[in-house]
Design a protein around this motif. Structure first.
Motif, PDB file in Angstrom:
ATOM      1  N   TYR A   1       0.826  -1.216   0.000  1.00 23.10           N
ATOM      2  CA  TYR A   1       0.000   0.000   0.000  1.00 23.10           C
ATOM      3  C   TYR A   1       0.858   1.263   0.000  1.00 23.10           C
ATOM      4  N   TYR A   2       1.834   1.322   0.910  1.00 27.17           N
ATOM      5  CA  TYR A   2       2.695   2.498   0.991  1.00 27.17           C
ATOM      6  C   TYR A   2       3.853   2.455  -0.009  1.00 27.17           C
TER       7      TYR A   2
ATOM      8  N   LEU B   1      -6.221   2.189  10.307  1.00 21.60           N
ATOM      9  CA  LEU B   1      -6.227   0.819  10.822  1.00 21.60           C
ATOM     10  C   LEU B   1      -4.818   0.274  11.019  1.00 21.60           C
ATOM     11  N   PHE B   2      -3.880   0.658  10.139  1.00 18.00           N
ATOM     12  CA  PHE B   2      -2.533   0.078  10.162  1.00 18.00           C
ATOM     13  C   PHE B   2      -1.426   1.047  10.587  1.00 18.00           C
ATOM     14  N   GLY B   3      -1.758   2.323  10.744  1.00 15.68           N
ATOM     15  CA  GLY B   3      -0.747   3.287  11.147  1.00 15.68           C
ATOM     16  C   GLY B   3       0.008   3.860   9.966  1.00 15.68           C
ATOM     17  N   LEU B   4       1.122   4.488  10.255  1.00 16.49           N
ATOM     18  CA  LEU B   4       1.898   5.199   9.243  1.00 16.49           C
ATOM     19  C   LEU B   4       2.914   4.320   8.521  1.00 16.49           C
ATOM     20  N   GLY B   5       2.908   3.029   8.826  1.00 16.53           N
ATOM     21  CA  GLY B   5       3.817   2.114   8.139  1.00 16.53           C
ATOM     22  C   GLY B   5       5.026   1.735   8.970  1.00 16.53           C
ATOM     23  N   LEU B   6       5.604   0.606   8.626  1.00 13.01           N
ATOM     24  CA  LEU B   6       6.717   0.056   9.398  1.00 13.01           C
ATOM     25  C   LEU B   6       8.062   0.383   8.763  1.00 13.01           C
ATOM     26  N   LEU B   7       8.497   1.597   9.010  1.00 16.64           N
ATOM     27  CA  LEU B   7       9.848   2.022   8.654  1.00 16.64           C
ATOM     28  C   LEU B   7      10.366   2.917   9.769  1.00 16.64           C
TER      29      LEU B   7
ATOM     30  N   GLN C   1      10.730  11.859   3.450  1.00 10.76           N
ATOM     31  CA  GLN C   1      10.103  12.466   2.273  1.00 10.76           C
ATOM     32  C   GLN C   1       8.576  12.431   2.347  1.00 10.76           C
ATOM     33  N   LYS C   2       8.034  11.391   2.981  1.00 11.52           N
ATOM     34  CA  LYS C   2       6.579  11.181   2.971  1.00 11.52           C
ATOM     35  C   LYS C   2       5.849  12.026   4.001  1.00 11.52           C
TER      36      LYS C   2
ATOM     37  N   ARG D   1      16.096  15.498  15.840  1.00 12.66           N
ATOM     38  CA  ARG D   1      17.211  14.570  15.784  1.00 12.66           C
ATOM     39  C   ARG D   1      18.517  15.302  15.504  1.00 12.66           C
ATOM     40  N   GLU D   2      19.626  14.561  15.578  1.00 14.87           N
ATOM     41  CA  GLU D   2      20.944  15.158  15.338  1.00 14.87           C
ATOM     42  C   GLU D   2      21.071  15.702  13.911  1.00 14.87           C
ATOM     43  N   ASP D   3      20.333  15.087  12.961  1.00 16.25           N
ATOM     44  CA  ASP D   3      20.381  15.558  11.582  1.00 16.25           C
ATOM     45  C   ASP D   3      19.389  16.694  11.339  1.00 16.25           C
ATOM     46  N   LEU D   4      18.854  17.270  12.453  1.00 19.83           N
ATOM     47  CA  LEU D   4      17.910  18.400  12.415  1.00 19.83           C
ATOM     48  C   LEU D   4      16.589  18.031  11.748  1.00 19.83           C
ATOM     49  N   TYR D   5      16.281  16.737  11.754  1.00 17.74           N
ATOM     50  CA  TYR D   5      15.023  16.240  11.199  1.00 17.74           C
ATOM     51  C   TYR D   5      14.095  15.860  12.352  1.00 17.74           C
ATOM     52  N   VAL D   6      12.846  16.285  12.281  1.00 23.85           N
ATOM     53  CA  VAL D   6      11.878  15.994  13.341  1.00 23.85           C
ATOM     54  C   VAL D   6      11.379  14.555  13.207  1.00 23.85           C
ATOM     55  N   SER D   7      11.440  13.784  14.302  1.00 28.45           N
ATOM     56  CA  SER D   7      10.961  12.402  14.288  1.00 28.45           C
ATOM     57  C   SER D   7       9.482  12.370  13.909  1.00 28.45           C
ATOM     58  N   GLN D   8       9.140  11.482  12.979  1.00 28.66           N
ATOM     59  CA  GLN D   8       7.804  11.475  12.396  1.00 28.66           C
ATOM     60  C   GLN D   8       6.901  10.359  12.895  1.00 28.66           C
ATOM     61  N   VAL D   9       7.428   9.144  12.984  1.00 27.89           N
ATOM     62  CA  VAL D   9       6.540   7.988  13.194  1.00 27.89           C
ATOM     63  C   VAL D   9       6.691   7.315  14.554  1.00 27.89           C
ATOM     64  N   ARG D  10       7.721   7.661  15.304  1.00 26.06           N
ATOM     65  CA  ARG D  10       7.899   7.041  16.618  1.00 26.06           C
ATOM     66  C   ARG D  10       8.316   8.078  17.630  1.00 26.06           C
ATOM     67  N   THR D  11       7.918   7.844  18.880  1.00 20.96           N
ATOM     68  CA  THR D  11       8.271   8.761  19.960  1.00 20.96           C
ATOM     69  C   THR D  11       8.617   7.968  21.221  1.00 20.96           C
ATOM     70  N   PRO D  12       9.629   8.398  21.972  1.00 15.14           N
ATOM     71  CA  PRO D  12       9.934   7.749  23.247  1.00 15.14           C
ATOM     72  C   PRO D  12       9.119   8.325  24.395  1.00 15.14           C
ATOM     73  N   ASP D  13       8.246   9.292  24.105  1.00 14.84           N
ATOM     74  CA  ASP D  13       7.598  10.065  25.169  1.00 14.84           C
ATOM     75  C   ASP D  13       6.206   9.597  25.557  1.00 14.84           C
ATOM     76  N   ILE D  14       5.504   8.873  24.683  1.00 11.56           N
ATOM     77  CA  ILE D  14       4.152   8.424  25.016  1.00 11.56           C
ATOM     78  C   ILE D  14       3.810   7.187  24.185  1.00 11.56           C
ATOM     79  N   SER D  15       3.422   6.118  24.861  1.00 11.96           N
ATOM     80  CA  SER D  15       3.131   4.855  24.180  1.00 11.96           C
ATOM     81  C   SER D  15       1.979   4.987  23.198  1.00 11.96           C
ATOM     82  N   TRP D  16       1.004   5.807  23.546  1.00 11.55           N
ATOM     83  CA  TRP D  16      -0.196   5.909  22.713  1.00 11.55           C
ATOM     84  C   TRP D  16       0.103   6.534  21.367  1.00 11.55           C
ATOM     85  N   GLY D  17       1.155   7.339  21.288  1.00 12.11           N
ATOM     86  CA  GLY D  17       1.587   7.857  19.999  1.00 12.11           C
ATOM     87  C   GLY D  17       2.096   6.736  19.111  1.00 12.11           C
TER      88      GLY D  17
END
Length: 448
Positions: free
Chosen positions: A98-99, A318-324, A333-334, A343-359
């Motif tokens: 799909y993705y 239903l499936f989330g933002l994908g497994l990458l 890019q997406k 992040r260190e590369d000045l890119y904002v984390s998009q699909v995972r967070t260490p701060d809240i499980s529900w995210g």
């Protein structure tokens, strides 16, 4: 290079000993699934412990496939875990078709969720083997706990760096490290409420060391949930003496260390303001950036931004933002969300967070995967509660507070944080079955 070779040797040994020396095989496997137990780095020269844990589970599944099939047919808990695993198989396929995500990278990312199959791995030990494994893990956790305390005082790295582990001087003059022993909380509660499992000479020192590790982590969430868990266990056990002793123990430790540690709790966060803004629906990133301490507001803003993106896309919801992983170029890019860790590369984390499980549940599991996960988790919770002894009460209370802490950390959504539950659950279950059978045999002898 030498460390990579060591990892390969350990993996080969764990496979070779899978049937003949189960305790040592599962000890090595536990190093793989528990982030190296703070001793081994999570990767070296391209060899990752997470990959080795998945490879171990894969070999186990092939070798013990009949055992797994029989367990799924006869065990409701195993069946619900199997449904969750089937979902992730579909989720991997969905991400690829799909993705249009790269096949190999998607499979590698999805593999991390299949370590939950360690549930079946830990089913294979006998009671005496569990006791031996837990005794070894206790000494490892105690030793690394002492090293962790020394780190926080001296600022010198003594344990392996793992996920998001760094040091920094805090307001109280101590250093903050994020590589505390992963089984520390388990053995803290056991040392307080079931000390007969531990060596007699360490019954007094062990709980102090384990609790010091939690306090010196300088984490408000872990300190609060640990205290709550201790009180909850004492209450559920129903022994007033235990409750009084628990409060006395906590009181003494907190009094001695109040100047060094409690400044972290006093000076960070404006939780009441956070909650007020969340209830009003005011998720403004400027509030988080301009005022120190709006951490809970940030967590909910992270979820809301991604929920707003997904709610108009029912299939993706239903499936989330994908497994990458976040660092993959396709993800960068997406997606272009504003809220996330820089992040260190000045890119904002998009699909995972260490701060809240529900995210993570929303973005990595999707609504469907979240349902399957909690069907399994609540069945495990129910199975633990059915046993009705001190050890099961400890695990039950831990699982409840894991749900509470899911609003301030990613532990509940991380497969590698869930797998240690299986070690202790299987030991408790085997112990209960042994005691039950012994009781039946005694009754039979009396009748004869």
């Amino acid at each position: 290079m030498l460390l990579s070779a060591l990892y390969i040797i350990l993996f080969v040994l764990s496979i070779a000993w899978m049937s003949s020396k189960k305790v040592f095989s599962l000890l090595i496997f536990t190093f793989f699934v528990a982030n190296g137990l703070s001793i081994l780095p999570i990767s070296s020269g391209g060899v990752k412990l997470s990959h080795l844990s998945f490879a171990y589970v894969l070999v186990f599944a092939l070798r013990y496939r009949r055992f797994i099939i029989r367990s799924i047919r006869t065990n409701k808990l195993a069946k619900r875990l199997w449904y969750l695993m089937l979902f992730f198989v579909v989720s991997v396929a969905f991400s690829i078709t799909y993705y249009g995500f790269p096949v190999v990278s998607t499979i590698i990312t999805g593999a991390r969720y299949f370590v939950l199959m360690s549930f079946f791995v830990y089913m294979t030990l006998r009671l005496n083997e569990y006791e031996k494994l837990l005794r070894i893990l206790f000494y490892i956790t105690l030793g690394t706990g002492i090293l962790y305390i020394a780190q926080c005082i001296t600022g010198v790295q003594l344990l392996a760096y793992n996920l998001e582990v760094y040091e920094m001087p805090t307001e109280n003059g101590l250093y903050r490290f994020y590589n505390s022993p992963p089984l520390n909380e388990y053995f803290l509660y056991i040392s307080l409420f079931y000390p007969s499992l531990l060596p007699k000479k360490l019954k007094l020192a062990a709980p102090i060391i384990f609790f010091l590790v939690i306090l010196l982590s300088n984490g408000r969430t872990i300190i609060f949930t640990s205290i709550l868990t201790i009180v909850l266990i004492a209450f559920l056990i129903g022994k007033s003496k235990k409750i009084i002793l628990s409060f006395a123990f906590l009181g003494v430790v907190l009094f001695v260390l109040q100047d060094k540690v409690m400044s972290r709790i006093d000076n960070s966060g404006k939780t009441s303001d956070d909650i007020s803004l969340i209830l009003k629906g005011q998720f403004n990133m400027a509030d988080y950036q301009s005022k120190n301490g709006y951490t809970m507001l940030y967590r909910f803003a992270w979820i809301k931004e991604r929920w707003d993106y997904l709610k108009g896309k029912p299939i993706e919801l239903l499936f989330g933002l994908g497994l990458l992983p976040d660092e993959h170029p396709v993800i960068q890019q997406k997606y272009h969300f504003k809220y996330g860790l820089l992040r260190e590369d000045l890119y904002v984390s998009q699909v995972r967070t260490p701060d809240i499980s529900w995210g993570n549940f929303l973005t990595c599991y999707g609504l469907l995967g979240t349902i399957f996960f909690f069907l399994f988790y609540f069945q495990l919770l129910r199975s633990v509660r059915k046993i009705h002894d001190t050890l099961s009460t400890i695990l039950f209370a831990m699982m409840l507070t894991m749900i509470l802490s899911s609003f301030a950390g990613s532990q509940l959504s991380e497969p590698y944080s869930i797998t240690p539950l299986f070690i202790f659950y299987m030991y408790i279950k085997k112990k209960h079955e042994y005691e039950k059978s012994s009781c039946i045999n005694r009754d039979s002898d009396i009748q004869l």
